[in-house]
Design an enzyme around this catalytic site. Sequence first.
Site, PDB file in Angstrom:
ATOM      1  N   HIS A   1       0.848  -1.198   0.000  1.00  0.00           N
ATOM      2  CA  HIS A   1       0.000   0.000   0.000  1.00  0.00           C
ATOM      3  C   HIS A   1       0.877   1.238   0.000  1.00  0.00           C
ATOM      4  CE1 HIS A   1       0.632   0.814   4.271  1.00  0.00           C
ATOM      5  NE2 HIS A   1       0.301  -0.447   4.562  1.00  0.00           N
TER       6      HIS A   1
ATOM      7  N   HIS B   1       4.114   1.592   2.160  1.00  0.00           N
ATOM      8  CA  HIS B   1       5.327   0.919   1.679  1.00  0.00           C
ATOM      9  C   HIS B   1       5.960   1.720   0.549  1.00  0.00           C
ATOM     10  CE1 HIS B   1       2.637  -2.531   3.029  1.00  0.00           C
ATOM     11  NE2 HIS B   1       3.594  -2.471   3.947  1.00  0.00           N
TER      12      HIS B   1
ATOM     13  N   CYS C   1       2.689  -9.796  20.267  1.00  0.00           N
ATOM     14  CA  CYS C   1       1.739  -9.416  19.209  1.00  0.00           C
ATOM     15  C   CYS C   1       2.086 -10.207  17.951  1.00  0.00           C
ATOM     16  CB  CYS C   1       1.787  -7.922  18.895  1.00  0.00           C
ATOM     17  SG  CYS C   1       0.808  -7.526  17.410  1.00  0.00           S
TER      18      CYS C   1
ATOM     19  N   CYS D   1       2.848  -7.857  14.863  1.00  0.00           N
ATOM     20  CA  CYS D   1       4.170  -7.213  14.898  1.00  0.00           C
ATOM     21  C   CYS D   1       5.265  -8.268  14.979  1.00  0.00           C
ATOM     22  CB  CYS D   1       4.373  -6.352  16.140  1.00  0.00           C
ATOM     23  SG  CYS D   1       3.271  -4.992  16.397  1.00  0.00           S
TER      24      CYS D   1
ATOM     25  N   CYS E   1      -2.261  -4.487  21.515  1.00  0.00           N
ATOM     26  CA  CYS E   1      -1.131  -3.941  20.774  1.00  0.00           C
ATOM     27  C   CYS E   1      -1.435  -2.499  20.407  1.00  0.00           C
ATOM     28  CB  CYS E   1      -0.892  -4.766  19.499  1.00  0.00           C
ATOM     29  SG  CYS E   1       0.295  -3.962  18.399  1.00  0.00           S
TER      30      CYS E   1
ATOM     31  N   HIS F   1      -1.527  -2.391  16.360  1.00  0.00           N
ATOM     32  CA  HIS F   1      -2.571  -3.115  15.618  1.00  0.00           C
ATOM     33  C   HIS F   1      -3.928  -3.144  16.314  1.00  0.00           C
ATOM     34  CE1 HIS F   1       1.163  -4.702  13.737  1.00  0.00           C
ATOM     35  NE2 HIS F   1       0.442  -4.499  12.669  1.00  0.00           N
TER      36      HIS F   1
ATOM     37  N   LYS G   1      -2.861   5.734  11.482  1.00  0.00           N
ATOM     38  CA  LYS G   1      -1.815   5.225  10.604  1.00  0.00           C
ATOM     39  C   LYS G   1      -2.469   4.438   9.469  1.00  0.00           C
ATOM     40  CE  LYS G   1       2.008   2.063  10.228  1.00  0.00           C
ATOM     41  NZ  LYS G   1       2.347   0.673  10.492  1.00  0.00           N
TER      42      LYS G   1
ATOM     43  N   LYS H   1      -2.814  -1.794   6.193  1.00  0.00           N
ATOM     44  CA  LYS H   1      -3.715  -2.786   5.614  1.00  0.00           C
ATOM     45  C   LYS H   1      -4.633  -3.357   6.695  1.00  0.00           C
ATOM     46  CE  LYS H   1      -4.861  -4.920   1.863  1.00  0.00           C
ATOM     47  NZ  LYS H   1      -5.146  -4.260   0.601  1.00  0.00           N
TER      48      LYS H   1
HETATM   49  N1  MSP Z   1       8.766  -6.813   7.957  1.00  0.00           N
HETATM   50  C1  MSP Z   1       8.891  -5.763   8.884  1.00  0.00           C
HETATM   51  C2  MSP Z   1      10.173  -4.988   8.666  1.00  0.00           C
HETATM   52  C3  MSP Z   1      11.426  -5.802   8.698  1.00  0.00           C
HETATM   53  S1  MSP Z   1      12.832  -4.838   8.336  1.00  0.00           S
HETATM   54  C4  MSP Z   1      14.129  -5.769   8.771  1.00  0.00           C
HETATM   55  C5  MSP Z   1       7.717  -4.822   8.721  1.00  0.00           C
HETATM   56  N2  MSP Z   1       7.050  -4.872   7.571  1.00  0.00           N
HETATM   57  S2  MSP Z   1       5.817  -3.941   7.170  1.00  0.00           S
HETATM   58  O1  MSP Z   1       5.300  -4.484   5.937  1.00  0.00           O
HETATM   59  O2  MSP Z   1       4.911  -3.810   8.240  1.00  0.00           O
HETATM   60  O3  MSP Z   1       6.444  -2.572   6.804  1.00  0.00           O
HETATM   61  C6  MSP Z   1       6.652  -1.564   7.763  1.00  0.00           C
HETATM   62  C7  MSP Z   1       7.279  -0.383   7.083  1.00  0.00           C
HETATM   63  O4  MSP Z   1       6.465   0.025   5.949  1.00  0.00           O
HETATM   64  C8  MSP Z   1       7.361   0.866   7.930  1.00  0.00           C
HETATM   65  O5  MSP Z   1       8.484   0.863   8.780  1.00  0.00           O
HETATM   66  C9  MSP Z   1       7.446   1.921   6.853  1.00  0.00           C
HETATM   67  O6  MSP Z   1       8.707   1.901   6.265  1.00  0.00           O
HETATM   68  C10 MSP Z   1       6.416   1.429   5.858  1.00  0.00           C
HETATM   69  N3  MSP Z   1       5.072   1.848   6.187  1.00  0.00           N
HETATM   70  C11 MSP Z   1       3.979   1.032   6.331  1.00  0.00           C
HETATM   71  N4  MSP Z   1       2.895   1.793   6.604  1.00  0.00           N
HETATM   72  C12 MSP Z   1       3.246   3.084   6.653  1.00  0.00           C
HETATM   73  C13 MSP Z   1       2.545   4.277   6.928  1.00  0.00           C
HETATM   74  N5  MSP Z   1       1.242   4.330   7.121  1.00  0.00           N
HETATM   75  N6  MSP Z   1       3.261   5.412   6.983  1.00  0.00           N
HETATM   76  C14 MSP Z   1       4.620   5.430   6.800  1.00  0.00           C
HETATM   77  N7  MSP Z   1       5.293   4.317   6.543  1.00  0.00           N
HETATM   78  C15 MSP Z   1       4.625   3.143   6.397  1.00  0.00           C
HETATM   79  O7  MSP Z   1       7.482  -4.046   9.631  1.00  0.00           O
END
Ligand code: MSP
Length: 502
Positions: A20, A23, A128, A131, A146, A149, A298, A301
Site C-alpha cells: 500500500h 510501503h 503481538c 508485529c 497492541c 494493531h 496510521k 492494511k
Molecule cells: N517486515 C517488517 C520490517 C522488517 S525490516 C528488517 C515490517 N514490515 S511492514 O510491511 O509492516 O512494513 C513496515 C514499514 O512500511 C514501515 O516501517 C514503513 O517503512 C512502511 N510503512 C507502512 N505503513 C506506513 C505508513 N502508514 N506510513 C509510513 N510508513 C509506512 O514491519
Amino acid sequence: MAARSFYVTTPIYYVNAAPHLGHAYTTIAADVLARHHRQRGEDVFFLTGTDEHGEPVALAAEREGVSPQELADRNAERFRALAPRIDATNDFFIRTSDAEHGARVQEILEQVRANGHVYEGIYEGWYCPRCADFKTEQEIAEGNTCPIHKIPLTREHEHNWFFRLSAFQEPLERLLTESPEFVRPRSRYNEALSFVRSGLQDVSLSRRKLTWGIPVPWDPEQVVYVWWDALLNYVTALAYARPGQDLTAVYWPATCQLIAKDILKFHTVYWPALLMAADLPLPEQVFVHGYLLMDGEKMSKSLGNVLDPFAVIDRFGSDALRFYLLRDVPFGQDGSVSAAAFEERYERELANDYGNLASRSVAMVRRYRHGVVPQVPCDPAIAAEFEGLPGRVAALLDAIEITQALEEVWQRVRRLNRYVEERAPWVLAKDEAAAGELDVVLATLIEGVRALTVLLAPWLPVTASRLLEALGAPEIGYDAAALGARSVTAVAALEPLFPKQP
Ligand code: MSP
C-alpha cells in the site's frame, strides 16, 4: 580514487498483504536519496525486498487457506512489481525465503553463539502476532492490546533460545551517547535512548511453535525468530545480489537505513546489538520517518484505511505521487494524506508552478526566437539567487531533510515564475529596442528551468528526462546542476508535463 559508496535500505515488507501507499512511501524516499547520490557520482547500492517468514505471514496464509510459501510467492511479486511502477531504482530485491539468505543467517547466528551471546531459556510474556513482537511492559496498551494493531496480545510461554540483549545495555548506551547521529531525527533518538535506559531484557532468538522460518542451525526443531532473520537481510543481500561477487566489503556498513517509527526498537536497539554480537560494523545512520495518516490513523492494511498507489499512478503518473508524498508530509513527521490534497498539489504546484513555467519558457523561445536560445549570460539578479543552490540541496539531503531540500528548489521555481511576471517578455517582444533584454530573459528562463530540473530529477525522474530531452541537455550529473553550467542552444516543442485532469 574509488567513488564514495552510499548504501541505502528500506525495511523489507511483510508479504501478508499487498503493498500500500505506506510501503511505497519509504521506497520512494530511499529512491530519491539513491538517485541524488548517483548524480553526485557516488557508488550507490539501494536495497529493498520482502520479509517472508514468521507469524505475520504464516497466520495470513492460514486465513487464506494457502501455504506460507504460496502466499509469499504471490505477494512478493506484487512488492517486486511496485518498485518499477514508482520508478524506484533498487539494485536488488531480497526475499528472505532466498536460500542464500537463509544460509548466511545461519552462519552469522553461529558466530553470535560462538561469541557467547546465546543460551536456552523460557519466554513468558506478552506477544503481538502481527508485529511478531515480544512486548515489554511499557509497550502494552490498555487491556493488554497492541498499540499499533489494536488487537489483543497473546500470552506466550515458550521454551526457546535466547539472545543476550541485556549484555549490550552498556555498549548501546555508549553508542547512542557518543554517536547521536546514529538515530535521527532527534525525537526518535530520544525514544531509542530511553528504551535502552529503561533496562534491556534478553529476547528470544528462536521460536519452537513455528515451522515457517530458517531452521536454527544447532537445533533444527526450532526456527530463527523472524526479526533476527529479517534484520540480517541488510547484510546477507550483499553476499549474493551479484552472482559470483561478494559486495559486503564494498557497501557494508550501510550509510542510511530508512524505517518508520513502528519498527524503531528493532532497528535502533536489537539491530546494533546483534551486529555487535556478530562482530559486524554498525550502519552509519538509522533514519526514522513518520506515518502517513488517513483520517488521523496510521494507514495500514490491517486497519483497512489505505490509498492504492497503483490507482494514483495510473491516473497521475509516478512522478506526481513521488512529489506529493515527499512535499506534503515533512519527511520525519507524521502527516495526513488525502486524494483532495493530492489533487490540489498536482494542480497548483506541478501543473501550474513547474509544468507551466517550463511550457511557457519553451513556447516563448519558439515564438520570439524560432526555437533558438539566445547565447547570453543569465540575468545577474537571478544568478545571485541560484548561487550555491546545488550545495545547499546536497547538504539537506545528506541530513535526510528530503522535504526541505525539495522546498529549497521549489522556492526557485516560484522565483522564476515571478521573474516572468516582472519582466513580461510578451511586452518586451513588442519593442525592438528591448531585443537584448528579451534575450537575457529567455536565456535565464531556459537555463533556470534546466538547472532546477537537474536538481528535481530525484523526485521527478520521468518528467526530468522528458524535459531535459526537449532542451537537448539530457545530463543529470551534479556538475550540470548549477545555473550556467550548461548552455541550451535550441528547444523542441513540449507537450504539457502535468496535463490538467478532467
Ligand atoms: N517486515 C517488517 C520490517 C522488517 S525490516 C528488517 C515490517 N514490515 S511492514 O510491511 O509492516 O512494513 C513496515 C514499514 O512500511 C514501515 O516501517 C514503513 O517503512 C512502511 N510503512 C507502512 N505503513 C506506513 C505508513 N502508514 N506510513 C509510513 N510508513 C509506512 O514491519
